[in-house]
Write a protein that holds these residues in place. Structure first.
Motif, PDB file in Angstrom:
ATOM      1  N   GLY A 383      53.300  39.965  25.972  1.00 47.39           N
ATOM      2  CA  GLY A 383      53.376  40.849  26.852  1.00 47.39           C
ATOM      3  C   GLY A 383      51.986  41.573  27.007  1.00 47.39           C
ATOM      4  N   LEU A 384      51.036  41.249  26.482  1.00 40.59           N
ATOM      5  CA  LEU A 384      49.622  41.926  26.768  1.00 40.59           C
ATOM      6  C   LEU A 384      49.300  41.786  28.259  1.00 40.59           C
ATOM      7  N   THR A 385      48.683  43.004  28.695  1.00 37.46           N
ATOM      8  CA  THR A 385      48.202  42.915  29.948  1.00 37.46           C
ATOM      9  C   THR A 385      46.736  42.268  30.116  1.00 37.46           C
ATOM     10  N   THR A 386      46.352  41.852  31.396  1.00 38.75           N
ATOM     11  CA  THR A 386      45.039  41.376  31.557  1.00 38.75           C
ATOM     12  C   THR A 386      43.991  42.227  31.085  1.00 38.75           C
ATOM     13  N   ASP A 387      44.104  43.149  31.353  1.00 34.81           N
ATOM     14  CA  ASP A 387      43.235  44.511  30.875  1.00 34.81           C
ATOM     15  C   ASP A 387      43.072  44.338  29.445  1.00 34.81           C
ATOM     16  N   ALA A 388      44.393  44.279  28.618  1.00 30.93           N
ATOM     17  CA  ALA A 388      44.256  44.272  27.201  1.00 30.93           C
ATOM     18  C   ALA A 388      43.459  43.273  26.698  1.00 30.93           C
ATOM     19  N   LEU A 389      43.830  41.998  27.265  1.00 32.45           N
ATOM     20  CA  LEU A 389      43.072  40.799  26.673  1.00 32.45           C
ATOM     21  C   LEU A 389      41.640  40.773  26.841  1.00 32.45           C
TER      22      LEU A 389
END
Length: 398
Positions: A383-389
């Motif tokens: 569930g990590l977001t694109t920004d978090a990745l």
């Protein structure tokens, strides 16, 4: 993936071949195998062997088949935390760090089992998790030496040689590891209890050296190098043909010896008291080998094969890889499989094993590009977001 192991998720945090080969086998039968690699560089196997235009070696493309690559630095707090989250959703962890390394990172079996009590962990190391040598490094070549195999490999009175594959101990340990994982999964299914599996590289080789240990324990017999010959059994060796090829002959009992003597046109040898029984043939080893070598050397390879096959005497030419690619038996059994890789195109690799009548293994992809499953596993699964990745990648965590 379909397959009998569908629904089993495996986290492969190991390197090179031994523990990862276990994952390869499981993946061929439907398990989801997530290869977790160091960001930026990945598994060392990517650079071990013949390099391809994909930037990875042929060894990687063949032996990391059916896996998904995720980059994650387990040495960082955030990387370790993401790994723990994956462990909570997985069934198996494969590792081959030096004993104590995962414990130092807070990721030892006890810590992970607290998160997932049914977790199965395969631990492959040079000498195992216990004993006075547990902390020493080692690879397959070292395992061949320590197990006793390398000592036996070569001609009498000559230097020991490499026993075929330099990675044999890795593959054997992966096979024993796969057996252990399947047993442990069955136990977990029945009891709800996971467990760790401990294999030393040398142990997988030592285990298959037939009567080496009991013979020494019983009589003090220390086997030495015998070249192509086999202890206690003769003729059971390699012989050169008239046209310069080599054939293997196997006479492991009196019936096989009788068949070979008929192929040789010398059926009376089977009744000769000097050669009639296994012990007698062993006592006259040089004579028997000389008789067989003279016969084989008087014929071309095709003639030796024809004579032996007509009398059902076990025989094979020593095949090169070029021979193997032309061999009808290999083709009929699917022992060579060609898959399409998006980076290099068609790739021919050894086919998966074992053959199964209802649940055959599948080969659907070669070794993956580094981090190619980051979005799928870290994004969609965790569930990590694109920004978090993007932020984790920028900071070297993934």
């Amino acid at each position: 993936m379909a397959g009998p192991l569908a629904g089993i998720r495996v986290l492969d945090i190991a390197t090179f071949v031994a523990a990862p080969f276990c994952g390869t086998i499981l993946g061929e039968f439907g398990a989801e195998v997530i290869k977790i690699e160091q960001p930026g560089e990945g598994d060392s196997l990517r650079r071990f062997g013949t390099m391809t235009e994909a930037g990875d070696t042929l060894v990687w493309l063949s032996e990391a088949r059916n896996k998904k690559s995720v980059t994650l630095d387990l040495r960082t707090p955030e990387g370790a935390d993401l790994f723990r989250k994956l462990v909570a959703r997985s069934d198996v962890v494969l590792e081959n760090f030096r004993p104590g390394t995962l414990e130092k990172w807070g990721l030892g079996y006890d810590a992970l089992a607290a998160i997932n009590p049914t977790l199965v962990m395969l631990r492959v190391s040079a000498y195992g998790q216990t004993g006075p040598m547990r902390d020493k490094p080692g690879f397959a070549r070292i395992a061949h030496a320590f197990s006793g195999l390398a000592y036996l490999s070569g001609e009498p009175g000559r230097p020991p040689v490499v026993p075929g594959s330099t990675s044999l101990a890795d593959y054997m340990s992966g096979l024993f590891g796969a057996v252990g994982v399947l047993i442990a999964l069955r136990h977990a299914e029945q009891t709800g209890e996971g467990q760790s599996i401990d294999i030393g590289l040398y142990e997988s080789i030592f285990r298959v050296l037939d009567e080496l240990a009991p013979a020494f324990a019983r009589s003090g017999y220390q086997r030495e190098r015998m070249g192509p010959d086999t202890v206690n059994i003769v003729p059971h060796s390699h012989y050169e043909t008239r046209d310069g090829a080599w054939v293997a002959l196997a006479c492991s009992n009196d019936r096989m010896w009788e068949r070979l003597t008929k192929a040789m046109g010398r059926p009376e040898l089977a009744q000769d008291p000097r050669y009639a029984r296994p012990k007698a043939r062993d006592d006259h080893r040089s004579e028997v080998n000389a008789l067989v070598a003279a016969w084989v050397g008087s014929l071309d390879a095709v003639e030796v094969l024809k004579a032996c096959e007509a009398n059902e005497a076990p025989v094979s030419k020593l095949l090169s890889i070029a021979d193997i690619f032309e061999n009808a038996q290999y083709a009929a059994r699917g022992n060579l499989r060609t898959i399409m890789d998006p980076r290099i195109g068609p790739l021919t690799v050894p086919g998966p094993l074992p053959h199964m009548s209802r649940t055959p293994p599948e080969l659907h992809s070669a070794g993956p590009a580094l981090g190619s499953a980051n979005v799928e596993i870290l994004g969609e699964l965790l569930g990590l977001t694109t920004d978090a990745l993007t932020d984790l990648k920028h900071r070297g965590v993934i």
